[in-house]
Design a protein around this motif. Structure first.
Motif, PDB file in Angstrom:
ATOM      1  N   TYR A 163      36.284  37.489  37.256  1.00  0.00           N
ATOM      2  CA  TYR A 163      37.646  38.036  37.240  1.00  0.00           C
ATOM      3  C   TYR A 163      38.719  36.963  37.368  1.00  0.00           C
ATOM      4  CZ  TYR A 163      35.347  42.485  37.168  1.00  0.00           C
ATOM      5  OH  TYR A 163      34.555  43.547  36.792  1.00  0.00           O
ATOM      6  N   VAL A 164      38.295  35.717  37.635  1.00  0.00           N
ATOM      7  CA  VAL A 164      39.258  34.609  37.507  1.00  0.00           C
ATOM      8  C   VAL A 164      39.488  34.395  36.010  1.00  0.00           C
ATOM      9  CG1 VAL A 164      39.572  32.123  37.784  1.00  0.00           C
ATOM     10  CG2 VAL A 164      38.689  33.465  39.677  1.00  0.00           C
ATOM     11  N   LEU A 165      38.377  34.454  35.241  1.00  0.00           N
ATOM     12  CA  LEU A 165      38.481  34.264  33.787  1.00  0.00           C
ATOM     13  C   LEU A 165      39.144  35.455  33.108  1.00  0.00           C
ATOM     14  CD1 LEU A 165      34.972  32.724  32.918  1.00  0.00           C
ATOM     15  CD2 LEU A 165      37.178  31.573  33.139  1.00  0.00           C
ATOM     16  N   HIS A 166      38.870  36.645  33.637  1.00  0.00           N
ATOM     17  CA  HIS A 166      39.428  37.866  33.034  1.00  0.00           C
ATOM     18  C   HIS A 166      40.205  38.648  34.083  1.00  0.00           C
ATOM     19  CE1 HIS A 166      36.752  37.005  29.704  1.00  0.00           C
ATOM     20  NE2 HIS A 166      35.745  36.930  30.553  1.00  0.00           N
ATOM     21  N   PRO A 167      41.424  38.222  34.375  1.00  0.00           N
ATOM     22  CA  PRO A 167      42.209  38.936  35.393  1.00  0.00           C
ATOM     23  C   PRO A 167      42.416  40.393  34.988  1.00  0.00           C
ATOM     24  CG  PRO A 167      43.288  36.887  34.714  1.00  0.00           C
ATOM     25  CD  PRO A 167      42.170  37.123  33.759  1.00  0.00           C
ATOM     26  N   GLN A 168      42.391  41.274  35.969  1.00  0.00           N
ATOM     27  CA  GLN A 168      42.549  42.704  35.685  1.00  0.00           C
ATOM     28  C   GLN A 168      44.003  43.117  35.889  1.00  0.00           C
ATOM     29  OE1 GLN A 168      39.748  44.767  34.692  1.00  0.00           O
ATOM     30  NE2 GLN A 168      39.136  42.655  34.298  1.00  0.00           N
ATOM     31  N   MET A 169      44.490  43.883  34.955  1.00  0.00           N
ATOM     32  CA  MET A 169      45.887  44.331  35.037  1.00  0.00           C
ATOM     33  C   MET A 169      46.143  45.107  36.326  1.00  0.00           C
ATOM     34  SD  MET A 169      48.375  45.204  32.293  1.00  0.00           S
ATOM     35  CE  MET A 169      47.916  46.778  31.570  1.00  0.00           C
ATOM     36  N   GLY A 170      47.234  44.796  36.971  1.00  0.00           N
ATOM     37  CA  GLY A 170      47.614  45.552  38.163  1.00  0.00           C
ATOM     38  C   GLY A 170      47.023  44.996  39.455  1.00  0.00           C
ATOM     39  N   TYR A 171      46.187  43.951  39.349  1.00  0.00           N
ATOM     40  CA  TYR A 171      45.603  43.367  40.569  1.00  0.00           C
ATOM     41  C   TYR A 171      46.017  41.908  40.671  1.00  0.00           C
ATOM     42  CZ  TYR A 171      42.893  47.607  40.618  1.00  0.00           C
ATOM     43  OH  TYR A 171      42.526  48.916  40.646  1.00  0.00           O
ATOM     44  N   LYS A 172      46.525  41.522  41.842  1.00  0.00           N
ATOM     45  CA  LYS A 172      47.048  40.161  42.004  1.00  0.00           C
ATOM     46  C   LYS A 172      45.936  39.131  41.987  1.00  0.00           C
ATOM     47  CE  LYS A 172      51.416  40.766  44.428  1.00  0.00           C
ATOM     48  NZ  LYS A 172      51.445  41.713  45.546  1.00  0.00           N
ATOM     49  N   THR A 173      44.811  39.451  42.647  1.00  0.00           N
ATOM     50  CA  THR A 173      43.723  38.470  42.751  1.00  0.00           C
ATOM     51  C   THR A 173      42.400  39.148  42.402  1.00  0.00           C
ATOM     52  OG1 THR A 173      43.302  39.095  45.040  1.00  0.00           O
ATOM     53  CG2 THR A 173      44.860  37.295  44.685  1.00  0.00           C
ATOM     54  N   PRO A 174      41.379  38.358  42.046  1.00  0.00           N
ATOM     55  CA  PRO A 174      40.056  38.941  41.813  1.00  0.00           C
ATOM     56  C   PRO A 174      39.590  39.733  43.032  1.00  0.00           C
ATOM     57  CG  PRO A 174      40.078  36.662  41.070  1.00  0.00           C
ATOM     58  CD  PRO A 174      41.395  36.913  41.734  1.00  0.00           C
ATOM     59  N   ARG A 175      39.916  39.211  44.223  1.00  0.00           N
ATOM     60  CA  ARG A 175      39.471  39.895  45.443  1.00  0.00           C
ATOM     61  C   ARG A 175      40.033  41.310  45.518  1.00  0.00           C
ATOM     62  NH1 ARG A 175      37.576  37.976  50.924  1.00  0.00           N
ATOM     63  NH2 ARG A 175      37.681  39.872  52.130  1.00  0.00           N
ATOM     64  N   ASP A 176      41.304  41.464  45.131  1.00  0.00           N
ATOM     65  CA  ASP A 176      41.917  42.803  45.155  1.00  0.00           C
ATOM     66  C   ASP A 176      41.146  43.772  44.260  1.00  0.00           C
ATOM     67  OD1 ASP A 176      43.829  41.889  46.819  1.00  0.00           O
ATOM     68  OD2 ASP A 176      45.464  41.847  45.340  1.00  0.00           O
ATOM     69  N   TYR A 177      40.766  43.265  43.079  1.00  0.00           N
ATOM     70  CA  TYR A 177      40.063  44.139  42.139  1.00  0.00           C
ATOM     71  C   TYR A 177      38.661  44.476  42.644  1.00  0.00           C
ATOM     72  CZ  TYR A 177      38.133  45.968  37.823  1.00  0.00           C
ATOM     73  OH  TYR A 177      37.537  46.784  36.902  1.00  0.00           O
ATOM     74  N   ASP A 206      25.267  41.546  38.455  1.00  0.00           N
ATOM     75  CA  ASP A 206      25.103  40.371  39.313  1.00  0.00           C
ATOM     76  C   ASP A 206      26.419  40.139  40.057  1.00  0.00           C
ATOM     77  OD1 ASP A 206      24.827  37.865  40.399  1.00  0.00           O
ATOM     78  OD2 ASP A 206      23.930  36.972  38.596  1.00  0.00           O
ATOM     79  N   LEU A 207      26.389  40.194  41.392  1.00  0.00           N
ATOM     80  CA  LEU A 207      27.636  40.042  42.157  1.00  0.00           C
ATOM     81  C   LEU A 207      27.907  38.599  42.568  1.00  0.00           C
ATOM     82  CD1 LEU A 207      27.505  43.226  44.434  1.00  0.00           C
ATOM     83  CD2 LEU A 207      28.586  42.941  42.203  1.00  0.00           C
ATOM     84  N   THR A 208      26.997  37.678  42.186  1.00  0.00           N
ATOM     85  CA  THR A 208      27.216  36.278  42.567  1.00  0.00           C
ATOM     86  C   THR A 208      28.150  35.570  41.582  1.00  0.00           C
ATOM     87  OG1 THR A 208      25.327  35.441  41.324  1.00  0.00           O
ATOM     88  CG2 THR A 208      24.911  36.131  43.593  1.00  0.00           C
ATOM     89  N   VAL A 209      28.580  36.287  40.546  1.00  0.00           N
ATOM     90  CA  VAL A 209      29.522  35.665  39.597  1.00  0.00           C
ATOM     91  C   VAL A 209      30.812  36.476  39.508  1.00  0.00           C
ATOM     92  CG1 VAL A 209      27.681  34.633  38.222  1.00  0.00           C
ATOM     93  CG2 VAL A 209      28.530  36.910  37.625  1.00  0.00           C
TER      94      VAL A 209
END
Ligand code: HEC
Length: 208
Positions: free
Chosen positions: A139-153, A131-134
């Motif tokens: 990724y706000v709740l689970h930030p990904q290592m190496g990415y500054k923002t959810p959008r980057d990931y 589901d891409l609507t969440v």
């Protein structure tokens, strides 16, 4: 005796004096009516220019805001069209921009099933596209290592693709970015993400 008469001009033709050696206007004329005329024109044109600059300057901020709004609106609209299928499954309308993320993620991006043949067991299985609507809130709740923002990931996922199981199984997220050999430009991917951003829900609302 020197010849002072010069060449003989045929009778009836008046002598043409070149402009550069004609007598100039008198000082009274140059410093009177001519000067006034030039000054008045200069003043009028300066006023017109000042008025033009003033009007342009007052209208400029709203023009810039409107243009920015229009560009963002167009980007979102294009993004939605890219996401959709080339032929609308309900109305049958042709969507010339359709790239078809909807094929796996569903038309509303709520996630979807991806039937594929398992390359190891050679059986038909049902994969699942998320589901891409969440995706932003996830990724706000689970930030990904190496990415500054959810959008980057999210951008990186769409550009590179992602495998969820066995590579090449047909239920993977394909590679889309031209940088990685995919078909889409950065602009197209950004447009799609702009649209996705407008349909985000809380993670608790996820369909899958
Ligand atoms: C062939 C099916 C398929 C197509 C077509 C497809 N995807 Fe995916 N997509 C997937 C699968 C499967 C995943 C999950 C990968 C994983 O397990 O992490 C995924 C994951 C994603 C993710 C990450 C979601 C998350 O929760 O991390 C994004 C964003 C995404 N896709 C966007 C797109 C966009 C945009 C398009 C169209 C340009 C597209 N997808 C087309 C199958 C597909």
């Amino acid at each position: 005796m020197a010849d002072t008469a010069g060449p003989v001009r045929p009778a009836g033709r008046p002598e043409k004096v070149p402009a550069a050696i004609r007598p100039g206007d008198t000082d009274d004329f140059l410093e009177g009516p001519r000067l006034t005329r030039i000054s008045v024109w200069g003043l009028l044109l300066s006023l017109a220019l000042a008025l033009f600059i003033f009007l342009y300057w007052t209208a400029e901020p709203s023009r810039m805001t409107n243009t920015t709004t229009k560009f963002s609106k167009d980007a979102i609209e294009r993004g939605q069209q890219y996401f959709a299928l080339p032929t609308n499954p309900v109305t049958g309308a042709t969507n010339t921009r359709g790239i078809g993320c909807a094929r796996c993620h569903g038309n509303d991006a709520h996630g979807g099933d991806v039937p594929y043949t398992d390359s190891q067991t050679n059986t038909q299985v049902q994969g699942h596209a998320p589901d891409l609507t969440v995706v932003f809130n996830k990724y706000v709740l689970h930030p990904q290592m190496g990415y500054k923002t959810p959008r980057d990931y999210i951008m990186a996922t769409i550009e590179r693709g992602r495998t969820n199981n066995v590579l090449g199984n047909g239920d993977d997220m394909p590679t889309w970015g031209q940088l990685y050999g995919g078909p889409l430009t950065d602009q197209q991917i950004n447009d799609i993400i702009d649209w996705l951003q407008t349909i985000q829900r809380p993670v608790s609302a996820a369909s899958s």
